[in-house]
Write a protein that holds these residues in place. Sequence first.
Motif, short mmCIF file in Angstrom:
data_model
loop_
_atom_site.label_atom_id
_atom_site.label_comp_id
_atom_site.label_asym_id
_atom_site.label_seq_id
_atom_site.Cartn_x
_atom_site.Cartn_y
_atom_site.Cartn_z
N THR A 183 0.87 -1.18 0.00
CA THR A 183 0.00 0.00 0.00
C THR A 183 0.90 1.22 0.00
O THR A 183 1.79 1.34 0.85
CB THR A 183 -0.90 0.01 1.25
OG1 THR A 183 -1.68 -1.19 1.25
CG2 THR A 183 -1.82 1.21 1.26
N GLY A 184 0.68 2.11 -0.97
CA GLY A 184 1.49 3.33 -1.06
C GLY A 184 1.42 4.12 0.23
O GLY A 184 0.33 4.39 0.72
N ARG A 185 2.56 4.47 0.78
CA ARG A 185 2.60 5.15 2.08
C ARG A 185 2.04 6.55 2.03
O ARG A 185 1.57 7.06 3.03
CB ARG A 185 4.02 5.14 2.63
CG ARG A 185 5.01 5.90 1.81
CD ARG A 185 6.45 5.63 2.22
NE ARG A 185 7.37 6.36 1.35
CZ ARG A 185 7.68 5.98 0.13
NH1 ARG A 185 7.16 4.90 -0.38
NH2 ARG A 185 8.52 6.69 -0.59
N LYS A 186 2.05 7.19 0.86
CA LYS A 186 1.50 8.53 0.72
C LYS A 186 0.11 8.50 0.09
O LYS A 186 -0.81 9.16 0.55
CB LYS A 186 2.42 9.41 -0.11
CG LYS A 186 3.76 9.69 0.56
CD LYS A 186 4.64 10.53 -0.33
CE LYS A 186 6.00 10.74 0.31
NZ LYS A 186 6.90 11.48 -0.57
N SER A 187 -0.03 7.70 -0.96
CA SER A 187 -1.28 7.68 -1.73
C SER A 187 -2.33 6.76 -1.13
O SER A 187 -3.52 6.96 -1.34
CB SER A 187 -1.01 7.23 -3.17
OG SER A 187 -0.65 5.85 -3.16
N GLY A 188 -1.90 5.72 -0.43
CA GLY A 188 -2.84 4.71 0.07
C GLY A 188 -3.30 3.76 -1.03
O GLY A 188 -4.13 2.89 -0.79
N GLN A 189 -2.76 3.91 -2.24
CA GLN A 189 -3.15 3.08 -3.37
C GLN A 189 -2.27 1.83 -3.45
O GLN A 189 -1.13 1.84 -3.02
CB GLN A 189 -3.00 3.88 -4.68
CG GLN A 189 -3.88 5.10 -4.76
CD GLN A 189 -5.35 4.74 -4.70
OE1 GLN A 189 -5.82 3.89 -5.44
NE2 GLN A 189 -6.07 5.38 -3.80
N PRO A 190 -2.81 0.74 -4.03
CA PRO A 190 -2.00 -0.46 -4.20
C PRO A 190 -0.83 -0.20 -5.14
O PRO A 190 -0.98 0.48 -6.15
CB PRO A 190 -2.96 -1.48 -4.81
CG PRO A 190 -4.30 -0.86 -4.83
CD PRO A 190 -4.16 0.59 -4.53
N ARG A 191 0.33 -0.74 -4.79
CA ARG A 191 1.53 -0.62 -5.60
C ARG A 191 2.05 -2.03 -5.87
O ARG A 191 2.24 -2.81 -4.95
CB ARG A 191 2.62 0.19 -4.88
CG ARG A 191 2.19 1.61 -4.56
CD ARG A 191 2.01 2.40 -5.83
NE ARG A 191 1.59 3.76 -5.55
CZ ARG A 191 0.75 4.43 -6.31
NH1 ARG A 191 0.27 3.88 -7.40
NH2 ARG A 191 0.43 5.66 -6.02
N ILE A 192 2.28 -2.34 -7.14
CA ILE A 192 2.70 -3.68 -7.55
C ILE A 192 4.17 -3.65 -7.96
O ILE A 192 4.59 -2.80 -8.76
CB ILE A 192 1.86 -4.18 -8.75
CG1 ILE A 192 0.37 -4.15 -8.42
CG2 ILE A 192 2.33 -5.56 -9.20
CD1 ILE A 192 -0.09 -5.20 -7.47
N THR A 193 4.94 -4.59 -7.42
CA THR A 193 6.36 -4.70 -7.73
C THR A 193 6.69 -6.15 -8.07
O THR A 193 6.41 -7.04 -7.28
CB THR A 193 7.21 -4.28 -6.51
OG1 THR A 193 6.83 -2.96 -6.12
CG2 THR A 193 8.69 -4.31 -6.84
N PRO A 194 7.27 -6.41 -9.24
CA PRO A 194 7.75 -7.77 -9.53
C PRO A 194 8.95 -8.08 -8.63
O PRO A 194 9.83 -7.23 -8.47
CB PRO A 194 8.18 -7.72 -10.99
CG PRO A 194 7.82 -6.38 -11.51
CD PRO A 194 7.49 -5.51 -10.35
N ILE A 195 8.95 -9.26 -8.06
CA ILE A 195 10.05 -9.64 -7.17
C ILE A 195 10.51 -11.05 -7.49
O ILE A 195 9.81 -11.80 -8.18
CB ILE A 195 9.64 -9.56 -5.68
CG1 ILE A 195 8.44 -10.46 -5.40
CG2 ILE A 195 9.38 -8.13 -5.26
CD1 ILE A 195 8.18 -10.69 -3.93
N GLY A 196 11.64 -11.41 -6.96
CA GLY A 196 12.15 -12.76 -7.06
C GLY A 196 12.48 -13.26 -5.67
O GLY A 196 12.95 -12.49 -4.83
N GLY A 197 12.19 -14.49 -5.42
CA GLY A 197 12.47 -15.07 -4.12
C GLY A 197 12.00 -16.51 -4.13
O GLY A 197 11.86 -17.14 -5.18
N ARG A 198 11.72 -17.03 -2.95
CA ARG A 198 11.29 -18.43 -2.86
C ARG A 198 10.36 -18.62 -1.68
O ARG A 198 10.59 -18.09 -0.60
CB ARG A 198 12.50 -19.33 -2.70
CG ARG A 198 12.13 -20.79 -2.47
CD ARG A 198 13.31 -21.72 -2.57
NE ARG A 198 13.59 -21.88 -4.01
CZ ARG A 198 14.80 -22.01 -4.52
NH1 ARG A 198 15.85 -21.99 -3.73
NH2 ARG A 198 14.98 -22.17 -5.81
#
Length: 131
Positions: free
Chosen positions: A37-52
């Motif tokens: 959740t955007g800390r200023k906008s409150g809108q959802p923010r999507i980030t591609p990530i890699g992990g397991r």
Amino acid sequence: MVTKLRDLQHRVVTTGQRYIGNPIISRLPIQTLLETTGRKSGQPRITPIGGRRSGDSYWLVSEFGEKSQYIRNIQANNHVRLRIRGRWHSGIAHLLPDDDARTRLRELPRANSAVVRAVGTDLLTVRIDLS
């Protein structure tokens, strides 16, 4: 001098990710996505990530630590969602600055870990407890 080079590297890599890499990668159905959740906008923010995923947790390493926007969003609100293999999961993200991120990368997928090691300037381990 080193700080200026790290700042330049951060700007170059994140600009490339924001405008080129992320818009393309996020559309791939197999790509894991992190929704904060955007800390200023409150809108959802999507980030591609890699992990397991390991049991009920998902592990990843942020290449720019607290400079990463998604890390700053997690600091403001650690309730996140994660899309793994096309299915969304809710979770709670925990930043683990005391974890050895370089060692952790050895346990994560090789290709992503190689990129994180190559471009990262301030590695930070993140564990997401899935519900």
